[in-house]
Write a protein that holds these residues in place. Structure first.
Motif, PDB file in Angstrom:
ATOM      1  N   GLY A   1      -5.193  13.532  -0.263  1.00 54.22           N
ATOM      2  CA  GLY A   1      -4.448  12.467  -0.348  1.00 54.22           C
ATOM      3  C   GLY A   1      -4.672  11.729  -1.431  1.00 54.22           C
ATOM      4  O   GLY A   1      -5.640  11.824  -2.051  1.00 54.22           O
ATOM      5  N   LEU A   2      -3.827  10.869  -1.744  1.00 57.35           N
ATOM      6  CA  LEU A   2      -3.920   9.916  -2.764  1.00 57.35           C
ATOM      7  C   LEU A   2      -2.879   8.633  -2.622  1.00 57.35           C
ATOM      8  O   LEU A   2      -2.026   8.557  -2.015  1.00 57.35           O
ATOM      9  CB  LEU A   2      -3.530  10.650  -4.187  1.00 57.35           C
ATOM     10  CG  LEU A   2      -2.186  11.272  -4.662  1.00 57.35           C
ATOM     11  CD1 LEU A   2      -2.033  11.628  -6.030  1.00 57.35           C
ATOM     12  CD2 LEU A   2      -2.124  12.523  -3.594  1.00 57.35           C
TER      13      LEU A   2
ATOM     14  N   GLY B   1      -6.212   2.476  -7.260  1.00 60.27           N
ATOM     15  CA  GLY B   1      -6.077   3.475  -6.401  1.00 60.27           C
ATOM     16  C   GLY B   1      -6.645   4.677  -6.851  1.00 60.27           C
ATOM     17  O   GLY B   1      -7.325   4.655  -7.610  1.00 60.27           O
ATOM     18  N   GLY B   2      -6.154   5.861  -6.173  1.00 65.26           N
ATOM     19  CA  GLY B   2      -6.829   7.034  -6.717  1.00 65.26           C
ATOM     20  C   GLY B   2      -6.698   8.340  -5.609  1.00 65.26           C
ATOM     21  O   GLY B   2      -5.863   8.093  -4.705  1.00 65.26           O
TER      22      GLY B   2
ATOM     23  N   PRO C   1      -2.193  17.821 -10.211  1.00 62.47           N
ATOM     24  CA  PRO C   1      -2.593  16.636 -10.864  1.00 62.47           C
ATOM     25  C   PRO C   1      -1.283  15.912 -11.212  1.00 62.47           C
ATOM     26  O   PRO C   1      -0.940  14.834 -11.539  1.00 62.47           O
ATOM     27  CB  PRO C   1      -3.154  17.343 -12.058  1.00 62.47           C
ATOM     28  CG  PRO C   1      -2.810  18.583 -12.047  1.00 62.47           C
ATOM     29  CD  PRO C   1      -2.800  19.079 -10.655  1.00 62.47           C
ATOM     30  N   GLN C   2      -0.090  16.704 -11.091  1.00 64.13           N
ATOM     31  CA  GLN C   2       1.050  16.195 -11.287  1.00 64.13           C
ATOM     32  C   GLN C   2       1.607  15.187 -10.151  1.00 64.13           C
ATOM     33  O   GLN C   2       2.199  14.142 -10.422  1.00 64.13           O
ATOM     34  CB  GLN C   2       2.140  17.257 -11.130  1.00 64.13           C
ATOM     35  CG  GLN C   2       2.560  17.966 -12.184  1.00 64.13           C
ATOM     36  CD  GLN C   2       1.204  19.139 -12.422  1.00 64.13           C
ATOM     37  OE1 GLN C   2       0.758  19.545 -11.397  1.00 64.13           O
ATOM     38  NE2 GLN C   2       1.037  19.711 -13.903  1.00 64.13           N
ATOM     39  N   ALA C   3       0.879  15.196  -9.030  1.00 64.82           N
ATOM     40  CA  ALA C   3       1.073  14.422  -7.971  1.00 64.82           C
ATOM     41  C   ALA C   3       0.218  12.801  -8.451  1.00 64.82           C
ATOM     42  O   ALA C   3       0.766  11.979  -8.182  1.00 64.82           O
ATOM     43  CB  ALA C   3       0.597  14.795  -6.783  1.00 64.82           C
ATOM     44  N   ASP C   4      -0.738  13.128  -9.001  1.00 62.57           N
ATOM     45  CA  ASP C   4      -1.615  11.944  -9.417  1.00 62.57           C
ATOM     46  C   ASP C   4      -0.768  11.115 -10.687  1.00 62.57           C
ATOM     47  O   ASP C   4      -0.676  10.051 -10.597  1.00 62.57           O
ATOM     48  CB  ASP C   4      -2.728  12.083 -10.128  1.00 62.57           C
ATOM     49  CG  ASP C   4      -3.829  13.153  -9.138  1.00 62.57           C
ATOM     50  OD1 ASP C   4      -3.076  14.023  -8.727  1.00 62.57           O
ATOM     51  OD2 ASP C   4      -4.826  12.991  -9.187  1.00 62.57           O
TER      52      ASP C   4
ATOM     53  N   ASP D   1       0.945  -1.251  -0.030  1.00 64.42           N
ATOM     54  CA  ASP D   1      -0.108  -0.038  -0.015  1.00 64.42           C
ATOM     55  C   ASP D   1       0.836   1.221  -0.220  1.00 64.42           C
ATOM     56  O   ASP D   1       1.975   1.261   0.849  1.00 64.42           O
ATOM     57  CB  ASP D   1      -0.841  -0.038   1.263  1.00 64.42           C
ATOM     58  CG  ASP D   1      -1.838   1.039   1.185  1.00 64.42           C
ATOM     59  OD1 ASP D   1      -2.642   1.164   0.548  1.00 64.42           O
ATOM     60  OD2 ASP D   1      -1.242   2.099   2.033  1.00 64.42           O
ATOM     61  N   VAL D   2       0.577   2.090  -0.750  1.00 69.37           N
ATOM     62  CA  VAL D   2       1.267   3.483  -0.844  1.00 69.37           C
ATOM     63  C   VAL D   2       0.241   4.777  -0.866  1.00 69.37           C
ATOM     64  O   VAL D   2      -0.981   4.572  -1.315  1.00 69.37           O
ATOM     65  CB  VAL D   2       1.798   3.649  -2.415  1.00 69.37           C
ATOM     66  CG1 VAL D   2       2.402   4.901  -2.714  1.00 69.37           C
ATOM     67  CG2 VAL D   2       2.907   2.324  -2.584  1.00 69.37           C
ATOM     68  N   GLU D   3       0.592   5.692   0.285  1.00 74.03           N
ATOM     69  CA  GLU D   3      -0.122   6.890   0.445  1.00 74.03           C
ATOM     70  C   GLU D   3       0.536   8.046   0.376  1.00 74.03           C
ATOM     71  O   GLU D   3       1.973   8.044   0.791  1.00 74.03           O
ATOM     72  CB  GLU D   3      -0.806   6.655   1.633  1.00 74.03           C
ATOM     73  CG  GLU D   3      -1.614   5.437   1.907  1.00 74.03           C
ATOM     74  CD  GLU D   3      -2.977   5.215   1.203  1.00 74.03           C
ATOM     75  OE1 GLU D   3      -3.250   6.020   0.409  1.00 74.03           O
ATOM     76  OE2 GLU D   3      -3.236   4.035   1.177  1.00 74.03           O
ATOM     77  N   MET D   4       0.191   9.213  -0.410  1.00 75.76           N
ATOM     78  CA  MET D   4       0.813  10.253  -0.208  1.00 75.76           C
ATOM     79  C   MET D   4       0.015  11.430   0.164  1.00 75.76           C
ATOM     80  O   MET D   4      -1.331  11.575  -0.056  1.00 75.76           O
ATOM     81  CB  MET D   4       1.192  10.518  -1.674  1.00 75.76           C
ATOM     82  CG  MET D   4       1.547  12.339  -2.027  1.00 75.76           C
ATOM     83  SD  MET D   4       2.514  12.698  -3.511  1.00 75.76           S
ATOM     84  CE  MET D   4       2.132  11.518  -4.702  1.00 75.76           C
ATOM     85  N   PHE D   5       0.183  12.393   1.153  1.00 69.69           N
ATOM     86  CA  PHE D   5      -0.468  13.318   1.444  1.00 69.69           C
ATOM     87  C   PHE D   5       0.050  14.660   1.287  1.00 69.69           C
ATOM     88  O   PHE D   5       1.235  15.051   1.493  1.00 69.69           O
ATOM     89  CB  PHE D   5      -0.777  13.105   3.169  1.00 69.69           C
ATOM     90  CG  PHE D   5      -1.109  12.168   3.619  1.00 69.69           C
ATOM     91  CD1 PHE D   5      -2.573  11.678   3.549  1.00 69.69           C
ATOM     92  CD2 PHE D   5      -0.492  11.028   3.948  1.00 69.69           C
ATOM     93  CE1 PHE D   5      -3.149  10.459   3.882  1.00 69.69           C
ATOM     94  CE2 PHE D   5      -1.080   9.774   4.391  1.00 69.69           C
ATOM     95  CZ  PHE D   5      -2.445   9.426   4.394  1.00 69.69           C
ATOM     96  N   GLY D   6      -0.883  15.682   0.880  1.00 71.18           N
ATOM     97  CA  GLY D   6      -0.442  17.121   0.837  1.00 71.18           C
ATOM     98  C   GLY D   6      -0.561  17.819  -0.475  1.00 71.18           C
ATOM     99  O   GLY D   6      -1.612  18.734  -0.498  1.00 71.18           O
TER     100      GLY D   6
END
Ligand code: HAM
Length: 418
Positions: free
Chosen positions: A304-305, A287-288, A138-141, A129-134
């Motif tokens: 978050g994504l 994911g998403g 759209p570049q993060a997606d 599982d991978v999670e990113m916050f902040g």
């Protein structure tokens, strides 16, 4: 005494299968840090409310798939059906959510869903599982999907398709939902499965990705969410698409991809494989973006994504690709070569090659059988003659080719072979 067996839908993992899990974890630890992700560990047991509030009370997961029980004090607890809710809870509880910045985490572990077990579908399964916050950009997606692609390539998986969609936001999705409900109420009851007859009022979006054939036929005519996005969501989706288009990712827009969890907003994606080995369970990762979830779980408004890979399903794909467990197997065919074999194996291991050495002298045929069983790439043969000449016969077990190599050149020879 009667034997006690494992629970249905739960599995014991032994080599060579367990090696695949180690391999997936090793590669994750190699690839994800390249993008700034760090590994975390969180509990497998959480308060039931956490999942009901995040995944959604109307989802299949919460309605019928959770392992929920009361503890000794009567508190309702649940074995996690997925990791995102727990990671978000921990992110808030640690105080990090209240400090600015971009946070990137990954974690591995068992998840529990009371589904009907079949090939690629277990009641205890494992996710990466991978999670990113902040970031809300759209570049993060885009980067997240690029990283998943990079990771799956590192595993050697190539024939995959990335389905991508946008689910809009709390501004535009209600309008789409209204359109969809209007469309669905006109559909004769018998054209939908029993679940979708209920879903069209409780959770209409889920009708869109129902797997029952007659529902799929209905859905083909349904309004598409990407035609109803607000300006902001439209722009976001277009930018994600631009990033995907400038990559080599084999992606497709799937306007009916809604996913089985309610927390998603805007970008969603799923990676599917059409490999026969994986059975009917074709989604190996999904994911998403879930902006709003951190706040919904009592934290500040932090976007978050993330995504999760299903390790059982990836293992099925890797099994089909035949993995090597060992780089070398030292076959001793004369008693007096035993100690030289130990010395040789030790040297190769210090260079990072995985291998085993036979502790007793046997016929070459018996050794080759053993080396193949252990899925070794090579067999290093040491006998009386080799001991005198200080050479070893290196047999490539994939091609069958064999050559004589001096002891001091053996590392180099293995290097060329790999
Ligand atoms: P999910 O789509 O429910 O997403 O699960 C992700 C992956 O876990 C699936 O694509 C599948 O490969 C695997 N999986 C799910 N159920 C089973 C099962 N019963 N047996 C074997 N494998 C299974 C999530 O769980 C989200 N938390 C992903 C995410 C992270 N979204 C944002 N961050």
């Amino acid at each position: 005494m009667a034997r006690i067996n494992k629970i249905k839908g739960f599995a014991d993992l032994f080599p060579p299968e367990s090696n695949l899990y180690v391999f997936m974890e090793e590669r994750a630890r190699k690839v994800f840090p390249l993008y700034g992700y760090e590994e975390i560990r969180i509990p497998v047991l959480e308060k039931t409310e956490l999942f009901a509030r995040s995944i959604g009370g109307e989802t299949d997961i919460v309605q019928k798939e959770m392992y929920t029980f009361a503890d000794r004090k009567g508190r309702s607890l649940t074995l996690r059906p997925e990791a995102t809710a727990g990671v978000v809870r921990a992110f808030i509880e640690s105080g990090m959510a209240s400090r600015e910045g971009v946070y990137k985490f990954f974690t591995f572990g068992p998840m529990f869903r009371y589904e009907r077990p079949q090939k690629g579908r277990m009641r205890q399964f494992h996710q990466i599982d991978v999670e990113m916050f902040g970031p809300e950009h759209p570049q993060a997606d885009g980067e997240l999907i690029l990283m998943l692609f990079n990771y799956l390539q590192e595993l050697g998986l190539n024939s995959l398709t990335f389905y991508v969609n946008s689910l809009g936001c709390k501004e535009c999705r209600p309008q789409f939902q209204e359109k969809l409900v209007a469309f669905l109420t006109q559909v004769p009851e018998e054209n939908l499965c029993a679940d979708c007859q209920r879903r069209r009022t409780t959770n209409p979006l889920r009708v869109l990705d129902c797997k029952v054939e007659k529902c799929r036929e209905v859905v083909r005519e349904a309004p598409k969410i990407t035609d109803c996005l607000c300006e902001e969501c439209k722009k976001h989706f277009e930018q994600v698409i631009t990033i995907l288009n400038q990559s080599q990712i084999p992606w497709e827009h799937n306007p009916f991809l809604v996913r089985g969890l309610d927390y998603y907003q805007r970008t969603t994606f799923e990676v599917v494989s059409f490999d026969a080995n994986i059975g009917a369970q074709s989604a190996i990762a999904g994911g998403g973006r879930y902006d709003g979830l951190v706040r919904n779980l009592g934290g500040p408004d932090v976007p978050g994504l993330g995504f999760a890979c299903g390790m059982e399903r990836i293992a099925l794909l890797l099994e089909g690709q035949k993995q090597n467990s060992l780089d070398f197997f030292v076959a001793i065919i004369a008693e007096q070569a035993l100690n030289a074999g130990i010395e040789l194996a030790q040297r190769l291991r210090q260079k990072g090659y995985r291998g085993e050495v036979s502790f007793e002298a046997k016929s070459l045929k018996a050794h080759l059988r053993q080396a193949n069983k252990k899925k070794s790439r090579t067999c290093l043969i040491l006998g009386e003659e080799e001991l005198v000449q200080k050479v070893v016969q290196v047999k490539n077990l994939q091609t069958g080719l064999q050559q004589s190599v001096a002891w001091e050149d053996i590392e180099q020879a293995l290097g060329i072979l790999f």
